[in-house]
Design an enzyme around this catalytic site. Sequence first.
Site, PDB file in Angstrom:
ATOM      1  N   TYR A 112    -101.169 -41.469 -11.265  1.00 29.79           N
ATOM      2  CA  TYR A 112    -100.741 -41.213 -12.654  1.00 29.79           C
ATOM      3  C   TYR A 112    -100.925 -42.541 -13.369  1.00 29.79           C
ATOM      4  CZ  TYR A 112     -97.417 -39.200 -16.137  1.00 29.79           C
ATOM      5  OH  TYR A 112     -96.802 -38.687 -17.251  1.00 29.79           O
ATOM      6  N   HIS A 142    -102.185 -41.790 -21.093  1.00 25.95           N
ATOM      7  CA  HIS A 142    -101.774 -40.445 -20.678  1.00 25.95           C
ATOM      8  C   HIS A 142    -100.267 -40.397 -20.415  1.00 25.95           C
ATOM      9  CE1 HIS A 142    -101.663 -36.560 -18.724  1.00 25.95           C
ATOM     10  NE2 HIS A 142    -101.167 -37.108 -17.629  1.00 25.95           N
ATOM     11  N   ASP A 155    -108.499 -31.889 -12.272  1.00 30.67           N
ATOM     12  CA  ASP A 155    -107.231 -31.472 -11.661  1.00 30.67           C
ATOM     13  C   ASP A 155    -106.627 -30.350 -12.516  1.00 30.67           C
ATOM     14  OD1 ASP A 155    -104.973 -31.392 -10.103  1.00 30.67           O
ATOM     15  OD2 ASP A 155    -104.006 -33.086 -11.106  1.00 30.67           O
ATOM     16  N   TYR A 170     -91.022 -28.738 -11.572  1.00 28.80           N
ATOM     17  CA  TYR A 170     -91.272 -30.107 -11.091  1.00 28.80           C
ATOM     18  C   TYR A 170     -90.012 -30.933 -10.834  1.00 28.80           C
ATOM     19  CZ  TYR A 170     -90.464 -32.832 -15.389  1.00 28.80           C
ATOM     20  OH  TYR A 170     -89.900 -33.469 -16.455  1.00 28.80           O
TER      21      TYR A 170
END
Length: 419
Positions: free
Chosen positions: A136, A141, A241, A252
């Site tokens: 990540y 992002h 992805d 999550y």
Amino acid sequence: MIEANNPTLSSWLEVPTGHDFQIQNLPFGIFSTSELSPRPGIALGNHVIHLSALFSSGYLSNLPYDESDFSSDTLNPIINKGKSPSRELRARISALFRSDASELRDSVSDHSGCIIDMSTVTMHMPVQVGDYTDCYSSEDHARNVGKMFRDPENALLPNWKHMPVAYHGRASSIVVSGTPIRRPHGQLKPSETEPPIYGPSRLLDFELEMAFVTHPGKPLGTPISTSEADDYIFGLVLFNDWSARDIQKWEYIPLGPFLGKNFASSISPWIVTLDALQPYRVPGPVQNPKVLPYLEYEGDSHYDMNLEVEITTPAGDSKIVCRSNFKHMYWNMRQQLAHHTVNGCNIRGGDMIASGTISGPEEGSFGSMLEISWKGTKPVPMPDGTERRFINDGDTVKMRGSNGTIGFGEVSGKLLPAL
Ligand code: CA
């Protein structure tokens, strides 16, 4: 300089100007034809170099490989031999095909079996992926997501600038470019007040990423440092992805991504070696706060590679929705691998470690529909008059990577309706 990267080299095989697969590239893949079972090849322009045929004709002797390495249906045997042999193999192919090399060129009988027209091949998964990790590592992002879902003022979580955050993903559902992707079902929570429901994901997204494939690492318990990392990275692919945002959002907490991610990821079929990318190293961002010593690194460790994402509607109208660049990463691959192994976690040949969504700083360079449409609030107009907030059934998502000198080709996947 690695001699195979010499920019003055050209090939006696015709390679169109601007082609991703110049002689300075020589990426590895697994191909088949109507007559040949899946096996390793190297791309040069619109040709595939048939390694098994070259080996049988004696052109690859004196390299530390045997026949079984070139008849395998994955690149794992070649990758498992380690960095130095794969570098020698690329150097040998470069030497055989450069314009001043006559050995193979003048042996017309050997040509026929060793050089295959790319339009006649089917590409397959280049490696059997053992373990897959998704990082990540793009600050833009991570900030965008933090702004949308948490606090616009404190978009980054407290750990983010101290380590390349990652999770372990699912290797079994990584597929090669061209494989259709089925819209997944799962648990969705349409609003804060309603109970969860079961159904097809309504917020199906892509993530523009790159992933690196590893050589076998060190024994369990032994970290790989940032200065050693390159020796364990074979090469890179483009990586989509696929992400079901609604499934992801509900599931999550607290353990991270699961079914919103593991239904599919798509990769480009040709693995561009880390060696081939060496001339395109660029400096990364200044990392502030200063990282812990095990994450410090020396030298340019980021890579200049333009990336783009195109959506094609079922009617065939296309639009580029993102132009980004791999150099935008905050954490580089050396740091990712050093962090991954700092606790002694061992990597194996054919493991895949993805970058995380690669967003640039401006609108137009965001690497997911989540960011491009800003959580669906800014629909993207398509050339056929329709709009996209996320990906529709029948859409094809295509990613390309090229820096004008060498490139990755593309990864493409069409979204099929839920069953
Ligand atoms: Ca991801």
